[in-house]
Design a protein around this motif. Structure first.
Motif, PDB file in Angstrom:
ATOM      1  N   VAL A 131     -23.586  -5.156 -41.657  1.00  7.77           N
ATOM      2  CA  VAL A 131     -23.780  -6.589 -41.913  1.00  7.77           C
ATOM      3  C   VAL A 131     -23.829  -6.770 -43.434  1.00  7.77           C
ATOM      4  N   ASN A 136     -20.370 -13.584 -46.478  1.00  7.04           N
ATOM      5  CA  ASN A 136     -20.912 -13.505 -45.123  1.00  7.04           C
ATOM      6  C   ASN A 136     -21.984 -14.573 -44.872  1.00  7.04           C
ATOM      7  N   VAL A 190     -18.441 -14.919 -40.603  1.00  9.29           N
ATOM      8  CA  VAL A 190     -19.747 -15.193 -40.001  1.00  9.29           C
ATOM      9  C   VAL A 190     -20.206 -13.983 -39.196  1.00  9.29           C
ATOM     10  N   THR A 191     -21.462 -13.611 -39.373  1.00  5.22           N
ATOM     11  CA  THR A 191     -22.073 -12.587 -38.533  1.00  5.22           C
ATOM     12  C   THR A 191     -22.973 -13.289 -37.524  1.00  5.22           C
ATOM     13  N   ARG A 192     -22.834 -12.919 -36.296  1.00  5.49           N
ATOM     14  CA  ARG A 192     -23.580 -13.578 -35.220  1.00  5.49           C
ATOM     15  C   ARG A 192     -24.851 -12.806 -34.907  1.00  5.49           C
ATOM     16  N   MET A 193     -25.973 -13.492 -34.867  1.00  5.89           N
ATOM     17  CA  MET A 193     -27.238 -12.843 -34.502  1.00  5.89           C
ATOM     18  C   MET A 193     -27.868 -13.616 -33.342  1.00  5.89           C
ATOM     19  N   ILE A 226     -24.704 -15.796 -41.885  1.00  5.84           N
ATOM     20  CA  ILE A 226     -25.309 -15.431 -40.605  1.00  5.84           C
ATOM     21  C   ILE A 226     -25.575 -16.691 -39.798  1.00  5.84           C
ATOM     22  N   LEU A 259     -32.623  -8.846 -36.836  1.00  8.94           N
ATOM     23  CA  LEU A 259     -32.117  -9.402 -38.090  1.00  8.94           C
ATOM     24  C   LEU A 259     -32.702  -8.641 -39.271  1.00  8.94           C
ATOM     25  N   ILE A 307     -28.179 -17.917 -44.416  1.00  2.37           N
ATOM     26  CA  ILE A 307     -28.510 -17.924 -42.989  1.00  2.37           C
ATOM     27  C   ILE A 307     -28.511 -19.387 -42.584  1.00  2.37           C
ATOM     28  N   THR A 316     -17.062  -7.412 -34.808  1.00  2.00           N
ATOM     29  CA  THR A 316     -18.426  -7.852 -34.533  1.00  2.00           C
ATOM     30  C   THR A 316     -19.326  -6.621 -34.517  1.00  2.00           C
ATOM     31  N   PRO A 333     -25.773 -11.377 -46.930  1.00  2.00           N
ATOM     32  CA  PRO A 333     -25.362 -12.736 -46.576  1.00  2.00           C
ATOM     33  C   PRO A 333     -25.458 -13.731 -47.735  1.00  2.00           C
ATOM     34  N   LEU A 365     -30.561  -6.341 -41.874  1.00  2.00           N
ATOM     35  CA  LEU A 365     -30.473  -6.733 -43.282  1.00  2.00           C
ATOM     36  C   LEU A 365     -31.054  -5.657 -44.191  1.00  2.00           C
TER      37      LEU A 365
END
Lengths: 425, 425, 425, 425
Positions: free
Chosen positions: D197, D132, D167-170, D134, D186, D203, A168, D200, D190
């Motif tokens: 990251v 990926n 998955v990337t968590r924001m 988000i 974010l 999103i 993460t 993606p 990006l």
């Protein structure tokens, strides 16, 4: 030999890199100086990317290593007991661990920093039964599959050719400017069972991000992250591969931050002589691998044990060296402040003797380094866009040489700025 | 020093391994002999797990290395051009690649076999845009995350503490006995778009599985697998880390199999002297990494270049060494055939100078090795259950020493068998 | 309406599929007959891909469902207790589970087969703490990310756009012909700690692979795999989504194989009426999810409970239906044997009332189905290359209709073969 | 029947959930009222978790559905063309898509919200060649493997028994309070190629997080995220499963935000009647799946098409319904404001007709709901710690019933607060 052999072009992989910026053939090296095949000398502000903190071919290490070889000391001993390893362990215990109240054990891993990071990640996952590892923006931890997942750099990540999982990503200290403490986000996400951030096996960080652009975390941020790791049952892994071995002014980069990392990765300068060697320091409760569970043929490089022992005994027995470092760090900071003044918007980066100037663009930084090389200085960039001119001089560089190198750098920058101004004008 | 220092117990990680079976402190090594702190000598049939194919401290390499150090040759040069690297590349091209009609380039990776395997896997994935890599039962390719996914051994896999993905496992040659050709299964699965085996980026194999129990694949099986790789657009990666550098009787283990691997990984004996060094040989069309896309501080160990060059020039300029190897391989095979006769059900394993005897159980194999050590022979086991007594003597071991070592081994086996018979009786 | 509305072309996704082969608009359905917008009738040998085992609009289910709706019975009740669910559970317990000595519990999952498979995989992983699931060549288990990893079909796998992990692929029964028992490979790999196949959480299989080409496993192979699962601490998951609900001649496809699966997935015909419903049957010791740990809005479709109860009470109270099925299975087998005779190299596939003929190529199979459709029969293909003409008639199809449908199929095949012969001649 | 059958205890999986809080057996439902087996009536403020936006058994849908069944309309048609589907598509095009200027196509997926999300994620990955995705803190997107990776809730994630990747968590809008705009993070990540990251594929967001605690994102935040998606070549996926179909006051939750999602997932109330149905709306350029590349037996529930068409024609032909919703939203907000006043520190959450009150703890929220149930109101909680009392009344609930339900809720809260005060005093 006067021409550069075309053997490199013909037979060395396109992955070769530094040789492209410093396009000559080096033949000798001593202290802070490199000499090429034409007999030209260069001041070395790259120092093997912090692998040569004690300079090239330190005479004491050299003597000890040659003696070892001449006496038929082992060159390769897998992880058999050797007198050489015993002596290194003893020196490391006596002069590094004990004075700092550290109960860590040494795990000899394959002699690359990446291997140390991989071992550290495996330890954390095995110890906690969790898989998630928290790493930070712009962190660099190596390019093997496990370590690369923790590395931020998109160019390196792209080399994997596949997804990189199990990590993460969180914003490093200062990532969104001084107003926003990124540890707030980390804390909130870890405290929130519904954040989507799985309970971490470890938090992995560099206290100064060398490759990431010489971002130096504030001690209070590091302390807070360490506390969050503890609170949430995660191991704290400090990757001290580039920042360790005196580079920030003390042996470890995290000294005086009030933290006790569970795992520390070391490589680069740990052998003292530039020989391949990597270490994982691990607290006894996490020394959980069975025999050879993490293994590798070159775990433990006997030649490196010889030089590493000398390095410790020569530089870390007393605090004399540390005092010298403080003075040199100031010299470098001062010199680079001058550089920063030359370039509008430039900012000083880093800490201790890993310092640099963010000149705003990779093109500019690269031109400055190229010009410096013409003038006899080997120096490189770092940062997400290679926009930081980075000084990684050997810690043993004499003050006069440091000053000379910094002057070359300033001259180079001035030249580049003038040329650009003319071009624009 | 007469006692073994307790520093190992106190400060070295529990992951230490070989030292447990050979519980003394080694201080000197020369050719095929090891000497411990009490002055006792041992014949070395372990040879750094095939990292010391030319024996310990070869005098010519030693001289060259000491000269290099005394002359302030670079110890660490990142991937800068050096005269030392040029000389090594030239020797490798002249005596290894050209005579074999190989157009491969050399990629210097971090100096561990695992790093070479990781780089090879990345190359295959990046080159093909696919992620699946086919590896085989009992294969061993290292323990970093990417390489470990390809390694079969459950003990090592368990050390990851997380899932290992991206690899499809297929049975190695002979895995189900002589009647069933496992390449049939591979072919059927690759030809079947609904088999669930995704189109592979690479097929990764050892021609002899050193850690997996000295399983030697038939040349026709290897050839068939190579053809399947080509047919299905996959790279063929031969992991020649343990089996290469003369270990099977030729420089590469796959010579005379009629294949041309796209990628070859090398480490262990490639430096000649036991120094950490790893290589990826890659065909020009797959030399696709950009500068430093796969990087690492110790890619290219300059000391190792010195000794590696000497090794090539000394042993591989003519075919004399190769002829010697054929004779020694026979000696070993003969000796081990004698050992196999002592133990009911025992079978001869391996090829060339990586030979062993499957004695049926790890306990028995371990007792034999322990007894051999008491008698002055360093020898280890391999295989899924450590049931294979494995001879990895230096290729340069004099015939008399080979014979002596084999005799010790036979004596040790006889002792153990007799003791067991008595105990049972 | 006489033309097919262009609304489908304009607004329905390109992912639409069956409508391409049967290019008309259906408006009514009853028993084994479909009627289109032009009033033309078709015999239905597709039966909603085995979702309509009791035919279209069974009059008893229809009545019960309409009564339920007219009485304001719940249409949607999340997983609240309803009288309807209680009645279904009671019928399922009384007529399905108890007579078969099964102690399984019913977990109502989202109403898709894929959801049932996902839940089953999660149960196995959570229960064992392992992640590896063994699935077989040509298996089909759905196309959501977890289930798709277990599905063999490359076309569907490619739709993921990412790697599919956590599954080891093994050859299904008969995959390499009759001489090689693929369970030997499974056994050897599971017994070998160094095979690279991690200890499995589950073995997941269909006893007849419907989508995979009507491959019917031998009972002794299934039994042996079940025993291997038990021996290695893995759950046995039988995916009975297509083969269950009477399709093979009994309610479950694995009856009389001497096995007791730990988890059984059901969907398709379980509602009896073609309504979306899916079930996981799980032995009490593996009923380990906490409340809503696996959830979903439509878990438990109340309308489906109504019809599913009627289906069970109508068809499974006694063994009359089962006896009928045996007779019909023979009729189908006989008819298809005739078809196979028409086509050189064609082979009979399947078991019970999921039967087909492998005609050797997808083109040929597709032409036969297209011609059959022109003649008033709806029938589809399956198999890795769609090379199997597949009969999935409703189990309730009257014998005369079955015969009529089979005759159309034969005629269609004859036409196609003749046309091809002419074209070739 | 007066007692609750023990069949649930005996044969339904422990995963059952809502029935635990509302421990009776429901037998009838109409509009906003539920009736149990004892004849007791309840006001339904749960509405099938927003699956019954038009109430239970809407008379027009009921009539249409019964007619369809009585006329032997298809119950199950795979993805064959049916008149029913054509009529639904036409209504959806005419009254939903065209008035909003949307060119999206409808992809009928397996009838669960999770299936729609899985399909959306696959589309994004296949379309972009990236993996990926988000997703945001506290997002809920389902519990199958792919969707679960995007879901934030730790309890549900734990059910996977394995790592959830890709998955990337924001942080969602407002996650760190009003001062910090999480879109800044974010954007920075990006824009930074070294942030770690990966670029993606998509999103994925809910405009109001229903399960996550009724967090309503500001329109300007959603717009900014949409712009970032476009800038970085990522698809914007709006998961409108809970917030769509009028729940926020308009058909889609994102109307009037100035965005045009590339993909929209729908389920829950899309059938109008509580029948299982799920949809992916996808812009033509991303309608990239081949025939059946994403498939499923129940894609397209014919009964649901019937009721879904009626729902659209009845409620969305004109803006009358929308106007009513605005009035009811105010009523609810007002009522809940009263509730919030009762509880120190309580805050109003949500938007439109998905509103609630964060009462500070899951225990308190749960007690209030339990007390409300005793008083004849079915109502549930949401949020990371179930601390939000959530009103999800049918949108068709008469104002008087709404008022009555809100009064019960206030009474229940008052009771609980008083009891607690007494206990504390």
């Amino acid at each position: 030999m006067t021409a550069i052999s075309d053997i490199f072009e013909r037979r060395e992989s396109e992955a070769r890199s530094y040789c492209r910026g410093f396009n000559t053939v080096f033949t000798k090296a001593s202290g802070s100086m490199l000499t090429d095949h034409k007999g030209r000398s260069y001041i070395d502000f790259l120092a093997g990317c912090s692998s040569l903190n004690y300079g090239h071919n330190d005479p004491d290490m050299k003597t000890a290593l040659v003696d070892h070889i001449m006496n038929d000391g082992l060159a390769h001993g897998l992880d058999l007991h050797t007198d050489t390893k015993a002596d290194f362990l003893t020196a490391f215990e006596t002069h590094i661990l004990e004075p700092r109240g550290m109960d860590h054990r040494l795990m000899f891993v394959g002699p690359t920093g990446a291997n140390a990071v991989e071992a550290a990640m495996k330890i954390a996952r095995k110890a906690t039964g969790r898989t998630n590892i928290i790493a930070f923006t712009n962190g660099f931890h190596g390019v093997t599959h496990g370590a690369l997942a923790a590395t931020g750099n998109g160019y390196h990540r792209g080399g994997a050719g596949t997804s990189l999982n199990g990590v993460t990503r969180m914003p490093y200290d200062g990532y969104l400017g001084a107003e926003f403490d990124t540890a707030d986000l980390l804390e909130t996400m870890l405290d929130d069972a519904s954040s989507g951030v799985d309970a971490p096996a470890a938090i992995l960080l560099e206290t100064v991000q060398g490759e990431g652009g010489l971002n130096a975390a504030r001690p209070e941020w590091v302390k807070r992250v360490a506390d969050l790791a503890k609170k949430h049952g995660a191991l704290l892994i400090v990757d001290d591969i580039q920042a360790g071995c005196g580079r920030t002014g003390r042996f470890f980069s995290f000294e005086e931050m009030g933290i006790k990392p569970d795992v520390i990765t070391m490589a680069k300068s740990v052998s003292g002589f530039g020989l391949p060697m990597a270490l994982v320091l691990v607290r006894p409760e996490y020394d959980i691998f069975g025999p050879a569970e993490h293994n590798g043929t070159f775990r433990g490089n006997t030649h490196a044990f010889v030089t590493a022992r000398v390095a410790i005994e020569k530089f870390w027995k007393t605090d004399d060296f540390q005092k010298e470092l403080a003075i040199k760090a100031d010299l470098i900071a001062e010199g680079l402040a001058g550089l920063a003044l030359l370039i509008p918007g430039a900012t000083l980066k880093g800490r201790g003797l890993m310092r640099g100037v963010d000149v705003g663009s990779g093109e500019l930084a690269s031109e400055i380094c190229a010009r410096a090389f013409q003038k006899g200085l080997v120096i490189e960039t770092s940062g997400p866009n290679d926009e930081v001119v980075k000084v990684l001089a050997a810690l043993t560089t004499p003050e006069a040489t440091l000053a000379k190198g910094l002057n070359i750098l300033l001259d180079a920058a001035r030249d580049v700025v003038e040329t650009e101004t003319k071009a624009a004008g």
